[in-house]
Motif scaffolding. Structure first.
Motif, PDB file in Angstrom:
ATOM      1  N   ARG A 424       0.811  -1.225   0.000  1.00  0.00           N
ATOM      2  CA  ARG A 424       0.000   0.000   0.000  1.00  0.00           C
ATOM      3  C   ARG A 424       0.838   1.266   0.000  1.00  0.00           C
ATOM      4  O   ARG A 424       0.372   2.330  -0.419  1.00  0.00           O
ATOM      5  N   SER A 425       2.085   1.198   0.463  1.00  0.00           N
ATOM      6  CA  SER A 425       2.929   2.394   0.482  1.00  0.00           C
ATOM      7  C   SER A 425       3.204   2.901  -0.936  1.00  0.00           C
ATOM      8  O   SER A 425       3.401   4.103  -1.147  1.00  0.00           O
ATOM      9  N   PHE A 426       3.227   2.009  -1.916  1.00  0.00           N
ATOM     10  CA  PHE A 426       3.406   2.419  -3.311  1.00  0.00           C
ATOM     11  C   PHE A 426       2.094   2.885  -3.924  1.00  0.00           C
ATOM     12  O   PHE A 426       2.066   3.800  -4.741  1.00  0.00           O
ATOM     13  N   VAL A 427       1.011   2.250  -3.496  1.00  0.00           N
ATOM     14  CA  VAL A 427      -0.304   2.586  -4.040  1.00  0.00           C
ATOM     15  C   VAL A 427      -0.758   3.961  -3.559  1.00  0.00           C
ATOM     16  O   VAL A 427      -1.416   4.708  -4.301  1.00  0.00           O
ATOM     17  N   ALA A 428      -0.394   4.321  -2.311  1.00  0.00           N
ATOM     18  CA  ALA A 428      -0.900   5.558  -1.700  1.00  0.00           C
ATOM     19  C   ALA A 428      -0.589   6.790  -2.540  1.00  0.00           C
ATOM     20  O   ALA A 428      -1.414   7.703  -2.663  1.00  0.00           O
ATOM     21  N   GLY A 429       0.588   6.852  -3.137  1.00  0.00           N
ATOM     22  CA  GLY A 429       0.966   8.058  -3.879  1.00  0.00           C
ATOM     23  C   GLY A 429       0.951   7.891  -5.372  1.00  0.00           C
ATOM     24  O   GLY A 429       1.466   8.761  -6.096  1.00  0.00           O
ATOM     25  N   VAL A 430       0.370   6.797  -5.856  1.00  0.00           N
ATOM     26  CA  VAL A 430       0.434   6.532  -7.286  1.00  0.00           C
ATOM     27  C   VAL A 430      -0.308   7.586  -8.098  1.00  0.00           C
ATOM     28  O   VAL A 430       0.020   7.826  -9.279  1.00  0.00           O
ATOM     29  N   ALA A 431      -1.319   8.246  -7.492  1.00  0.00           N
ATOM     30  CA  ALA A 431      -2.098   9.240  -8.234  1.00  0.00           C
ATOM     31  C   ALA A 431      -1.591  10.660  -8.035  1.00  0.00           C
ATOM     32  O   ALA A 431      -2.044  11.584  -8.714  1.00  0.00           O
ATOM     33  N   SER A 434       5.001  11.602  -8.657  1.00  0.00           N
ATOM     34  CA  SER A 434       5.637  11.029  -9.843  1.00  0.00           C
ATOM     35  C   SER A 434       6.574   9.884  -9.457  1.00  0.00           C
ATOM     36  O   SER A 434       6.702   8.899 -10.199  1.00  0.00           O
ATOM     37  N   GLU A 435       7.240  10.007  -8.304  1.00  0.00           N
ATOM     38  CA  GLU A 435       8.163   8.962  -7.881  1.00  0.00           C
ATOM     39  C   GLU A 435       7.417   7.665  -7.581  1.00  0.00           C
ATOM     40  O   GLU A 435       7.828   6.571  -8.014  1.00  0.00           O
ATOM     41  N   GLU A 436       6.301   7.779  -6.795  1.00  0.00           N
ATOM     42  CA  GLU A 436       5.519   6.595  -6.474  1.00  0.00           C
ATOM     43  C   GLU A 436       4.945   5.968  -7.739  1.00  0.00           C
ATOM     44  O   GLU A 436       4.884   4.740  -7.883  1.00  0.00           O
ATOM     45  N   TRP A 437       4.486   6.818  -8.658  1.00  0.00           N
ATOM     46  CA  TRP A 437       3.928   6.315  -9.913  1.00  0.00           C
ATOM     47  C   TRP A 437       4.984   5.539 -10.689  1.00  0.00           C
ATOM     48  O   TRP A 437       4.721   4.462 -11.229  1.00  0.00           O
ATOM     49  N   THR A 438       6.195   6.088 -10.725  1.00  0.00           N
ATOM     50  CA  THR A 438       7.286   5.426 -11.446  1.00  0.00           C
ATOM     51  C   THR A 438       7.635   4.085 -10.804  1.00  0.00           C
ATOM     52  O   THR A 438       7.859   3.082 -11.496  1.00  0.00           O
ATOM     53  N   LEU A 439       7.674   4.066  -9.461  1.00  0.00           N
ATOM     54  CA  LEU A 439       7.989   2.816  -8.756  1.00  0.00           C
ATOM     55  C   LEU A 439       6.908   1.774  -8.997  1.00  0.00           C
ATOM     56  O   LEU A 439       7.202   0.599  -9.247  1.00  0.00           O
ATOM     57  N   ALA A 440       5.638   2.193  -8.906  1.00  0.00           N
ATOM     58  CA  ALA A 440       4.538   1.258  -9.132  1.00  0.00           C
ATOM     59  C   ALA A 440       4.581   0.699 -10.544  1.00  0.00           C
ATOM     60  O   ALA A 440       4.376  -0.502 -10.779  1.00  0.00           O
ATOM     61  N   ARG A 441       4.857   1.558 -11.498  1.00  0.00           N
ATOM     62  CA  ARG A 441       4.956   1.106 -12.888  1.00  0.00           C
ATOM     63  C   ARG A 441       6.077   0.089 -13.054  1.00  0.00           C
ATOM     64  O   ARG A 441       5.922  -0.942 -13.722  1.00  0.00           O
TER      65      ARG A 441
END
Length: 502
Positions: A424-431, A434-441
């Motif tokens: 969830r730590s990656f999901v929380a900032g995906v929207a 930009s960093e979280e989105w990049t990591l999730a991707r």
């Protein structure tokens, strides 16, 4: 002890009477022809009897001293035992109340002493205990006391001294006990954990003071050993509550106080429920719902977690079978359960999982076992071996909380898993970030490149769902879709979904 003492006294008394008999025999030889006067004979006999009485009295006093020694002193170290030490603490407390000066108590428990007994035998261990007593005595003033309470546990009483003086003594104790002990031509090392308390500081008598110091010693052991801890009342109260909770936890499984809540796993494209995750809850009869964060660590510490996990697996399979029969579909509903590190090491794990699946006639592929990333990394080869055996049963395997550990690509490729759950730590900032989105991707692309399925955890907003769907994530769970709930509530959600599809 008294009977033994009387048996020891009888020979002395018998000897005395034997002496009197000898005296009478001598008297018969010395008796003149004309006879002694009656008075002289009686006097002589009286002297003999007085000697017998005096000897018996002296033996009795010696026996009383020996019995007192046995009752109040440790026979091995010759130090005061618990009984005498508590008496001295009580006297010191009484003096404190008059003088207004504190007294301090230290409880010293040896770390690693059992290994000395195991390696060199009890006689060697006894010599170490005697030496420990002598070293502890050397850390104190003449007015202070040291005692052996039990086994490898000692106690020290400091009169007219508070916590500052007690901590100085504790430092000396750790220093002196840290020196090597000669045992059978070798050097062995024994450390100690020390608990400290003082009066006045909440305790009322010697027994409670020693008990408080003992509690602080336990805290020192839990904190890493070879250290001392000062008693803190608030922490002690918390430990008592924790102990009470642990006691009740042991009975909870027998009393069927555990229940399962289920959080739906949905397909992001249309929001349809494709499975659930089973989560254990404790419905305490008096305290109400207790959070898993409060009792799961206790269960792991007490060795109860394997029995709990076994029950969770069986109960989840039972509920899943009920849902599958009530809501049949081309792709049957699935369920996932969490596997603890202890259960992963349990030799009966495969048998338990197979029994649960077969008992309810499930397709093994409808059961997913979730293991956290950190657990999977603890013992790589042994873990992979168990995972392959589980995979052989036909069940699916998932890495839970992926991304918070330190898994490498090569390590992930070696694991026989089917699903990766994105933390969830990656999901929380995906929207928003930009960093979280990049990591999730990056995680989603990596997992898909290995042919594995992804499930996003902790989805709470519509924007997160949209971005995850755009990144190619197919499944998710979180409060946006549904909170964990009782089986009846999830059944209602399934009924609503079934009605819409009809």
């Amino acid at each position: 002890m008294a009977d033994r003492g009387l048996r020891r006294l009888r020979p002395s008394v018998s000897t005395g009477f034997l002496g009197a008999g000898v005296a009478l025999t001598v008297l018969s030889y010395l008796w003149p022809a004309g006879g002694w006067g009656k008075g002289a004979a009686v006097t002589f006999l009286g002297i003999c009897l007085v000697g017998v009485w005096a000897g018996a009295r002296m033996d009795r006093r010696r026996l009383e001293r020996e019995m007192r020694q046995q009752a109040l002193y440790d026979p091995l170290t010759q130090l005061p035992n618990r009984t005498l030490f508590l008496d001295r603490v009580d006297h010191a407390v009484a003096g404190t109340k008059r003088r207004g000066r504190p007294v301090a108590v230290l409880v010293v428990d040896l770390d690693g002493f059992n290994s000395v007994n195991d390696a060199f035998g009890q006689s060697a261990g006894d010599r170490v205990l005697v030496e420990v007593g002598q070293r502890l005595r050397g850390c104190l003033r003449a007015a202070d006391s040291v005692a052996r309470l039990d086994g490898d546990e000692f106690a020290m009483l400091l009169v007219d001294a508070g916590i500052p003086e007690a901590t100085q003594v504790a430092d000396r104790v750790l220093d002196r006990l840290g020196a090597a002990f000669p045992v059978q031509g070798r050097e062995v090392f024994v450390d100690a954990s020390i608990g400290i308390t003082q009066f006045p500081d909440g305790s009322k008598d010697g027994r409670s003071i020693v008990s408080d110091a003992d509690a602080a010693m336990g805290a020192a052991k839990r904190a890493g050993r070879r250290r001392y801890e000062v008693y803190q009342h608030d922490r002690h109260v918390a430990l008592l509550k924790r102990f009470e909770l642990l006691t009740e936890l042991r009975r909870a499984l027998e009393r069927r106080e555990f229940v399962l809540h289920y959080q739906p796993v949905v397909r992001l494209t249309d929001g349809r429920i494709v499975g659930t995750e089973a989560l254990i809850r404790w419905m305490h009869p008096e305290r109400g719902m207790i959070s898993p964060a409060d009792f799961i660590p206790l269960a792991e510490e007490a060795g109860l977690i394997v029995a709990m996990d076994r029950w969770v697996t069986a109960e989840a399979c039972r509920q899943l079978r009920s849902w599958q029969q009530r809501f049949p579909s081309e792709q049957p509903l699935a369920i996932s359960v969490n596997i603890s590190a202890r259960q992963l090491q349990d030799p009966d794990l495969l048998r338990d999982v197979r029994a649960a699946v077969e008992a309810f006639g499930l397709d093994p592929a409808s059961l997913t076992l979730e293991i956290t990333e950190t657990v999977l990394m603890q013992d790589t080869e042994a873990t992979i071996s168990v995972l392959r055996a589980l995979r052989g049963l036909g069940v699916r395997l998932a890495i839970d909380d992926f991304g918070i550990g330190f898994s490498s690509l090569s390590y992930l490729r070696r694991l026989p898993v089917d699903v990766v759950k994105i933390d969830r730590s990656f999901v929380a900032g995906v929207a928003t970030g930009s960093e979280e989105w990049t990591l999730a991707r990056g995680i989603i692309r990596l997992v898909h490149s290995l042919g594995l399925e992804t499930v996003a955890e902790g989805v709470e907003r519509a924007e997160q769902r949209a971005h995850l769907l755009a990144l190619g994530c197919r499944l998710a769970q979180g409060y946006y879709f549904a909170r964990p709930a009782a089986a009846e509530t999830v059944t209602e959600l399934l009924e609503q979904a079934d009605g819409r599809s009809a």
